[in-house]
Design a protein around this motif. Structure first.
Motif, PDB file in Angstrom:
ATOM      1  N   PHE A  77       0.805  -1.229   0.049  1.00 31.22           N
ATOM      2  CA  PHE A  77       0.076   0.083  -0.024  1.00 31.22           C
ATOM      3  C   PHE A  77       0.840   1.428   0.105  1.00 31.22           C
ATOM      4  CE2 PHE A  77      -2.197   3.287   2.477  1.00 31.22           C
ATOM      5  CZ  PHE A  77      -3.108   3.573   1.557  1.00 31.22           C
ATOM      6  N   CYS A  78       1.912   1.339   1.005  1.00 38.01           N
ATOM      7  CA  CYS A  78       2.747   2.514   0.934  1.00 38.01           C
ATOM      8  C   CYS A  78       3.491   2.582  -0.079  1.00 38.01           C
ATOM      9  CB  CYS A  78       3.774   2.270   2.038  1.00 38.01           C
ATOM     10  SG  CYS A  78       3.078   2.411   3.781  1.00 38.01           S
ATOM     11  N   VAL A  79       4.082   1.751  -0.966  1.00 32.63           N
ATOM     12  CA  VAL A  79       4.848   1.718  -2.279  1.00 32.63           C
ATOM     13  C   VAL A  79       3.834   2.163  -3.119  1.00 32.63           C
ATOM     14  CG1 VAL A  79       5.829   0.202  -4.272  1.00 32.63           C
ATOM     15  CG2 VAL A  79       6.531   0.001  -1.752  1.00 32.63           C
ATOM     16  N   ASP A  80       2.647   1.687  -3.348  1.00 30.08           N
ATOM     17  CA  ASP A  80       1.361   2.299  -4.205  1.00 30.08           C
ATOM     18  C   ASP A  80       1.282   3.707  -3.938  1.00 30.08           C
ATOM     19  OD1 ASP A  80      -0.466   1.929  -6.253  1.00 30.08           O
ATOM     20  OD2 ASP A  80      -1.927   1.782  -4.780  1.00 30.08           O
ATOM     21  N   MET A  81       1.291   4.043  -2.951  1.00 36.69           N
ATOM     22  CA  MET A  81       0.669   5.765  -2.648  1.00 36.69           C
ATOM     23  C   MET A  81       1.942   6.164  -2.822  1.00 36.69           C
ATOM     24  SD  MET A  81      -2.192   6.357  -1.261  1.00 36.69           S
ATOM     25  CE  MET A  81      -3.284   4.838  -1.903  1.00 36.69           C
ATOM     26  N   PHE A  82       3.185   6.070  -2.684  1.00 36.30           N
ATOM     27  CA  PHE A  82       4.465   6.849  -3.164  1.00 36.30           C
ATOM     28  C   PHE A  82       4.454   6.778  -4.655  1.00 36.30           C
ATOM     29  CE2 PHE A  82       6.487   5.569   0.996  1.00 36.30           C
ATOM     30  CZ  PHE A  82       6.423   7.115   1.644  1.00 36.30           C
ATOM     31  N   ASN A  83       4.109   5.813  -5.489  1.00 35.93           N
ATOM     32  CA  ASN A  83       4.211   5.815  -6.885  1.00 35.93           C
ATOM     33  C   ASN A  83       3.254   6.742  -7.303  1.00 35.93           C
ATOM     34  OD1 ASN A  83       6.233   3.992  -7.188  1.00 35.93           O
ATOM     35  ND2 ASN A  83       4.798   2.456  -7.180  1.00 35.93           N
ATOM     36  N   ARG A  84       1.876   6.759  -6.728  1.00 31.95           N
ATOM     37  CA  ARG A  84       1.030   7.787  -6.995  1.00 31.95           C
ATOM     38  C   ARG A  84       1.252   9.128  -6.866  1.00 31.95           C
ATOM     39  NH1 ARG A  84      -4.765   5.404  -4.928  1.00 31.95           N
ATOM     40  NH2 ARG A  84      -4.762   3.449  -6.031  1.00 31.95           N
ATOM     41  N   ALA A  85       1.837   9.327  -5.663  1.00 33.23           N
ATOM     42  CA  ALA A  85       2.449  10.720  -5.385  1.00 33.23           C
ATOM     43  C   ALA A  85       3.506  11.186  -6.330  1.00 33.23           C
ATOM     44  CB  ALA A  85       3.151  10.694  -4.070  1.00 33.23           C
ATOM     45  N   ALA A  86       4.362  10.342  -6.854  1.00 35.92           N
ATOM     46  CA  ALA A  86       5.312  10.614  -7.599  1.00 35.92           C
ATOM     47  C   ALA A  86       4.796  11.035  -9.175  1.00 35.92           C
ATOM     48  CB  ALA A  86       6.299   9.520  -8.006  1.00 35.92           C
ATOM     49  N   THR A  87       3.807  10.196  -9.541  1.00 32.98           N
ATOM     50  CA  THR A  87       2.966  10.531 -10.851  1.00 32.98           C
ATOM     51  C   THR A  87       2.265  12.117 -10.600  1.00 32.98           C
ATOM     52  OG1 THR A  87       0.929   9.414 -10.254  1.00 32.98           O
ATOM     53  CG2 THR A  87       2.831   8.233 -11.459  1.00 32.98           C
ATOM     54  N   LEU A  88       1.656  12.262  -9.219  1.00 32.71           N
ATOM     55  CA  LEU A  88       0.965  13.570  -9.384  1.00 32.71           C
ATOM     56  C   LEU A  88       1.996  14.869  -9.345  1.00 32.71           C
ATOM     57  CD1 LEU A  88      -1.723  12.565  -6.597  1.00 32.71           C
ATOM     58  CD2 LEU A  88      -2.104  12.876  -8.972  1.00 32.71           C
TER      59      LEU A  88
END
Length: 90
Positions: A77-88
């Protein structure tokens, strides 16, 4: 850019993780508490502290058995959130 749809999706995923982990940790304790309460009602033992130790042991056993899965689930979940944050951001 953070749109309302993306924000709602992030909150939805976060709440889903919270609910999943809470149910996983609380449900065994709840079931053990109900069983102990039924035992107390059947035997008319009115000791308040009797249900504490079995519920504690059920929770600790759940953490011991599902700890690896919980850790993996939270890390994913944390890795997914960090990846989403990076794309945003960029």
């Amino acid at each position: 850019m953070l749109t309302p749809e993306i924000a709602v999706d992030l909150v939805h995923d976060s709440l889903a993780v919270i609910v999943t982990l809470v149910v996983l940790l609380v449900l065994p304790s709840l079931l053990v508490g109900v069983l102990v309460s039924l035992f107390q009602a059947a035997t008319q033992i009115n000791e308040q502290t009797l249900s504490f130790l079995p519920r504690l042991l059920a929770t600790l056993l759940t953490i011991a058995l599902a700890g690896h899965w919980i850790t993996t689930y939270l890390m994913d979940f944390c890795v997914d959130m960090f990846n989403r944050a990076a794309t945003l951001v960029g």
